[in-house]
Every structure is written in C-alpha cells, then in structure tokens.
Design an enzyme around this catalytic site. Structure first.
Site, PDB file in Angstrom:
ATOM      1  CD  GLU A 141      -2.271  -6.716   2.411  1.00 21.98           C
ATOM      2  OE1 GLU A 141      -2.940  -7.834   2.670  1.00 21.98           O
ATOM      3  OE2 GLU A 141      -2.843  -6.227   1.238  1.00 21.98           O
ATOM      4  CG  HIS A 197       2.219  -7.025  -0.985  1.00 24.63           C
ATOM      5  ND1 HIS A 197       1.411  -7.610  -2.345  1.00 24.63           N
ATOM      6  CD2 HIS A 197       1.779  -5.749  -0.745  1.00 24.63           C
ATOM      7  CE1 HIS A 197       0.535  -6.849  -2.678  1.00 24.63           C
ATOM      8  NE2 HIS A 197       0.537  -5.533  -1.765  1.00 24.63           N
ATOM      9  CG  HIS A 216       1.152  -2.482  -5.279  1.00 25.20           C
ATOM     10  ND1 HIS A 216       0.710  -1.138  -4.583  1.00 25.20           N
ATOM     11  CD2 HIS A 216       0.944  -3.455  -4.396  1.00 25.20           C
ATOM     12  CE1 HIS A 216       0.139  -1.554  -3.594  1.00 25.20           C
ATOM     13  NE2 HIS A 216       0.036  -2.789  -3.322  1.00 25.20           N
ATOM     14  CG  HIS A 257      -3.313  -5.642  -4.565  1.00 21.68           C
ATOM     15  ND1 HIS A 257      -4.319  -5.769  -3.313  1.00 21.68           N
ATOM     16  CD2 HIS A 257      -2.354  -4.831  -4.315  1.00 21.68           C
ATOM     17  CE1 HIS A 257      -3.394  -5.331  -2.334  1.00 21.68           C
ATOM     18  NE2 HIS A 257      -2.086  -4.825  -2.976  1.00 21.68           N
TER      19      HIS A 257
END
Ligand code: 2HA
Ligand code: ZN
Length: 293
Positions: free
Chosen positions: A133, A156, A158, A228
């Site tokens: 990413e 980031h 989940h 996501h």
C-alpha cells in the site's frame, strides 16, 4: 522475520542506534501487538508509515543517498529528502510486535521525490521492500506535509468491526456510517468530530485507492475502505491506533444491540447537539465541534 535487530539489520546498525528510533520501535511494538491481539492484522495484513525526517541531521540525510535506489511509479515532490519508516511488504504484525527493526523498511526519498533509497537490508544484503500500500501511504504523507499538518503517522488495519459495518448496505454512505458511529457512543463524536471518510470498494494497492483515500483525508483523520479495512492518521502511532479503537467500540456496540435482537436507538440529534455544544471533560482536545449531522 523475528530475528534479533542487530543481527537482522547488520548494514543499518549505526542508524538504528539512534535514541529516537529506539523509542519509536518500542511504540511500534506496542501498537503492533494491539493490532494483532484485536485480530485486526491477520496474516500479513495491516501496514503503517511514519515520517521520521526530524530524527536526522542534514549531513545524515546526505549519507542516506548512498543506499540502493528504488524508482516509484509516481513522483512525490513534497516528500523530497524525507525519511520514512514503512512496514515491510509481507511482514506480519505479530512479528513486528516482537522485533520492529527486522520488519520495517527505512526509506529516504530522493532529491526529486520520484524514487526512494531503501536503507534496510536483510542479512543477505537484499533491500527490505515497503508495503504493497506504498502508493497510498506516500500520497497521504505528501498531503500531510503540504497541509503542514502535525500528523506524521498513518496506519492501515483490517478492523473487523468496521469492515463488518461496511458490509451492510445500509451503511455504505458517509452520512449513514457517521450517523451510526457517532450515535453509539459520545466519545466518538467528541474525538472524531469530522467523522470518517468512506471509499466504495477499490482494488487494494492500486493508484485509484490512493487517490480516493487522499480525498477522504482532506477533512478527516480516518477513512474506511468498504469490505476491506481502514486508514488512520495520528501525531503518534498510539494516536492513530486510538482513532481506530474508538470507532471499533462504536461498531461493537451497534452489533451487540443487534445480536440482542434490537435496533439501537443511537444518540438522538438533540443529544449529539448537546455533546457538540459541550466539548467537556477529557475531551478538551476538541472544545469546538463543528460537524453537523
Ligand atoms: O499489508 O493489508 O491492504 C497488507 C494489506 C494490504
Ligand atoms: Zn489491507
């Protein structure tokens, strides 16, 4: 990669001896453990970037230009001569918690911002590559620098509870998802008065997800990626984590009410207004609350 830092990062030992980096590694380890324990970073999921340019003198920056150059698909002019700690591609958060030094990638952006020098290497002398990413991280880091924002960290993860919420068609709009997140707990509105951005499903790791996320971060500290995960910015890795933790709490309360067989009422518009008007208690970070439902 769970090896010892000194052993795993032979070529970068002297850089890693910096006091500031040692402190930062402790913070990274702590948050990586939280992400793993909460189940928000399964397998090699989750990644982060931290602008650590302030840790280096001009002379030290010059010396970083000697490391292998890695061309980028896009140029980030505002990031020239900046240094970032970025989680390594394919690394696991549970390993990061044990040994950040062996799982992060240290990069120095070249004079034009179109390539980066990769400082970290494996024992075999192979550069440790940054997260998949990377495009999104660099785009947001550039936006933070351009805005002269105080935030230096992007995570980031989940976050299961938030991903689950984006699976419900009723919440696939910024209006609806902010209403439910704010409605489940007063602190969510107090600490995230601008709410969250919402990006309809977009291919992970793509330039389009980077562009869409950038737009979300123009006004927000957290952006949700439908089906996501999410991205969060903070002045420290702990603060970026706190934003996600707070939102997960709201989502959890929603699902608990639903599993008790009822639709939660949510804070009413009047209650939300009262909270906005107060800016009370532990929430003095935000004594003005501007966003209206
Ligand atoms: O780091 O989570 O979205 C792996 C991912 C990609
Ligand atoms: Zn992901």
């Amino acid at each position: 990669m769970t090896g010892n830092i000194d052993y795993a990062q032979n070529s970068t030992n002297s850089i890693f001896q910096k006091k500031e980096l040692k402190t930062l590694f402790r913070e990274i380890a702590e948050v990586a453990e939280y992400l793993w324990q909460r189940g928000w970073a399964e397998r090699n999921a989750g990644n982060f970037s931290i602008n650590v340019t302030g840790f280096f003198t001009g002379k030290e920056l010059d010396s970083l230009a000697a490391y292998p150059l890695n061309p980028l698909t896009k140029s980030y002019p505002a990031l020239k001569r900046k240094v970032f700690i970025i989680s390594g591609t394919g690394t696991r958060m549970r390993d990061m918690a044990k040994n950040p030094g062996a799982n992060i990638c240290l990069v120095y952006m070249c004079e034009t911002g179109s390539s980066c020098h990769i400082i970290t290497q494996t024992d075999e002398g192979v550069p440790v590559r940054p997260t998949s990413e990377l495009a999104t991280h660099l785009a947001i880091q550039q936006q933070l620098v351009e805005k002269k924002a105080t935030e230096t960290v992007i995570i980031h993860a989940h976050v299961t509870e938030l991903v689950a919420l984006t699976q419900l068609p009723a919440f696939t709009s910024e209006y609806a998802i902010n209403k439910v997140l704010w409605g489940m707990h007063p602190e969510t509105l107090l600490f995230l008065p601008d709410g969250v951005g919402f990006i309809p499903f977009t291919l992970p790791g793509s330039e389009s997800i980077a562009m869409a996320t950038l737009k979300g971060f123009e006004t927000r500290k957290v952006v949700l990626w439908e089906k996501h995960g999410c991205m969060s910015v903070g002045n420290s890795i702990a603060e970026a984590f706190d934003h996600l933790d707070l939102l997960a709490k709201s989502a959890k309360i929603y699902f608990l009410c639903r599993s008790a067989g009822t639709e939660p009422e949510g804070l009413t518009s009047a209650q939300l207004q009262e909270i906005r008007d107060s800016g009370v208690g532990s929430m003095d970070d935000y004594n003005y609350l501007k966003f209206m439902i």
